[in-house]
Design a protein around this motif. Structure first.
Motif, PDB file in Angstrom:
ATOM      1  N   ASN A 114     -80.765 -52.254 -12.144  1.00 13.03           N
ATOM      2  CA  ASN A 114     -79.827 -51.158 -11.970  1.00 13.03           C
ATOM      3  C   ASN A 114     -79.314 -51.202 -10.543  1.00 13.03           C
ATOM      4  O   ASN A 114     -80.065 -51.513  -9.614  1.00 13.03           O
ATOM      5  CB  ASN A 114     -80.494 -49.815 -12.258  1.00 13.03           C
ATOM      6  N   ILE A 115     -78.053 -50.893 -10.359  1.00 11.49           N
ATOM      7  CA  ILE A 115     -77.433 -51.013  -9.042  1.00 11.49           C
ATOM      8  C   ILE A 115     -78.130 -50.149  -7.989  1.00 11.49           C
ATOM      9  O   ILE A 115     -78.122 -50.475  -6.800  1.00 11.49           O
ATOM     10  CB  ILE A 115     -75.925 -50.685  -9.122  1.00 11.49           C
ATOM     11  N   SER A 116     -78.774 -49.067  -8.405  1.00  8.27           N
ATOM     12  CA  SER A 116     -79.460 -48.194  -7.450  1.00  8.27           C
ATOM     13  C   SER A 116     -80.551 -48.931  -6.688  1.00  8.27           C
ATOM     14  O   SER A 116     -80.866 -48.571  -5.546  1.00  8.27           O
ATOM     15  CB  SER A 116     -80.066 -46.996  -8.179  1.00  8.27           C
ATOM     16  N   SER A 117     -81.132 -49.951  -7.315  1.00  6.99           N
ATOM     17  CA  SER A 117     -82.189 -50.722  -6.662  1.00  6.99           C
ATOM     18  C   SER A 117     -81.683 -51.493  -5.451  1.00  6.99           C
ATOM     19  O   SER A 117     -82.476 -51.947  -4.626  1.00  6.99           O
ATOM     20  CB  SER A 117     -82.806 -51.707  -7.660  1.00  6.99           C
ATOM     21  N   LEU A 118     -80.366 -51.636  -5.358  1.00 13.78           N
ATOM     22  CA  LEU A 118     -79.778 -52.414  -4.272  1.00 13.78           C
ATOM     23  C   LEU A 118     -79.200 -51.548  -3.160  1.00 13.78           C
ATOM     24  O   LEU A 118     -78.759 -52.059  -2.135  1.00 13.78           O
ATOM     25  CB  LEU A 118     -78.667 -53.318  -4.828  1.00 13.78           C
ATOM     26  N   ASN A 119     -79.213 -50.234  -3.360  1.00 12.68           N
ATOM     27  CA  ASN A 119     -78.519 -49.328  -2.436  1.00 12.68           C
ATOM     28  C   ASN A 119     -78.967 -49.455  -0.985  1.00 12.68           C
ATOM     29  O   ASN A 119     -78.153 -49.410  -0.067  1.00 12.68           O
ATOM     30  CB  ASN A 119     -78.685 -47.872  -2.873  1.00 12.68           C
ATOM     31  N   SER A 120     -80.265 -49.590  -0.767  1.00 15.34           N
ATOM     32  CA  SER A 120     -80.776 -49.592   0.605  1.00 15.34           C
ATOM     33  C   SER A 120     -80.431 -50.866   1.356  1.00 15.34           C
ATOM     34  O   SER A 120     -80.348 -50.863   2.588  1.00 15.34           O
ATOM     35  CB  SER A 120     -82.294 -49.395   0.611  1.00 15.34           C
TER      36      SER A 120
END
Length: 320
Positions: free
Chosen positions: A85-91
């Motif tokens: 999921n793209i959220s895993s890449l946010n940081s």
């Protein structure tokens, strides 16, 4: 007589022609889940187009670790590919924050149009400095809150312990609702719901079905607060060693797998809706989304804090 130079070239060509099986991770349990099936479809395309040189073996059910663990493996080249999921890449990739923002997209069609064009390409490219080459966006539907009670207004969410992905943005998003964000890996959510460690979670209908969360909490309220996509990435360490023609072949096969995934997604969504409804789940559609949208200002102010990110958000909003 073969010269050493010619012999070396022949050996190199023979090595290059050897079949290579790339491993790709996915957390979803079903072997036929749309993202799992899409990467398998991509493998079939590559196998045919490379005359058997390239194949992809999908390890789903978190067989290779959590999304965070597998991302770390891909970054250093210990694992070739990953669907997350793209959220895993946010940081690590700030531009991936943009499609994750709450209530950014008006509809699934708006989301697809935005991510299929230059906006999407810019966001994918933003992860290359972190060792990840973005190949494609996959649909993840609209995420909504499910609990033991209806969540029709932002007031209904107040005080609930809601599981979120391990992402600062998701903690802030749920916090803006007045709820208590509880980050945890996907694999722990079912037990946490069953035991009451958390009151609620949020995800799309196929995940609500696939992870059997509808067995633990029966009310799915269509807040549709996010349409954050899934992302297919390949290790830059691995990708950079491939010939340009092979890189192009991978990119093309990944893009073609998107249409396959979306068709499977739409079918899966309808199927999962039927499964959870028959399983006793109540689908609440009369949600006051405006009440949720009204409290999201601080989330945008915190995370869309640079002119570059603000430009991308506006580009999405204008891309109707």
């Amino acid at each position: 007589m073969r010269t050493p130079l010619l012999l070396a070239a022949l050996i190199s060509a023979a090595f290059a022609a050897q079949a290579v099986e790339f491993r790709s991770a996915d957390v979803h349990n079903s072997d036929d889940y749309p993202t799992v099936a899409a990467v398998k479809h991509m493998s079939e395309l590559l196998d045919k187009r490379s005359n058997g040189k390239y194949k992809i073996k999908v390890f789903n059910k978190s067989a290779l670790g959590t999304e965070k663990e597998t991302i770390d493996q891909v970054k250093i080249g210990a694992l070739e590919m990953n669907r997350v999921n793209i959220s895993s890449l946010n940081s690590m990739c700030p531009k991936t924050l943009v499609p994750t923002m709450p209530f950014l997209f008006d509809s699934i069609a708006h989301m697809r149009k935005s991510l299929d064009g230059p906006i999407g390409e810019e966001i994918l490219k933003g992860c290359e400095s972190e060792g990840l080459v973005g190949l494609a966006f996959y649909d993840s539907g609209a995420r909504s809150i499910y609990a033991k009670k209806p969540v029709k207004t932002v007031a209904d969410a107040k005080g609930l312990k809601i599981r979120v992905q391990q992402s600062d943005l998701w903690v802030a998003l749920v916090g803006a609702m007045g709820a208590n964000a509880t980050p945890m890996p996907t694999g722990e959510v079912y037990t946490a719901l069953k035991t009451g460690l958390i009151d609620a979670a949020e995800n799309n209908i196929p995940s609500y079905d696939g992870f059997k969360h509808y067995e633990a909490v029966k009310v799915y309220s269509r807040t549709e607060h996010s349409m954050a996509p899934e992302v297919l990435v390949i290790s830059k360490v691995i990708f950079d060693k491939m010939p340009k023609a092979d890189q192009d072949m991978f990119r093309a096969a990944a893009k073609e797998s998107v249409a396959f995934q979306r068709k499977k997604w739409d079918e899966q969504e309808a199927k999962s809706l039927e499964v959870v409804t028959k399983g006793g789940a109540q689908i609440v559609s009369d949600v006051d989304k405006a009440s949720f949208r009204a409290v999201m200002g601080p989330v945008y102010a915190k995370f869309i804090s640079t002119p570059d990110l603000q430009r991308l958000v506006k580009a999405v909003q204008d891309n109707k």
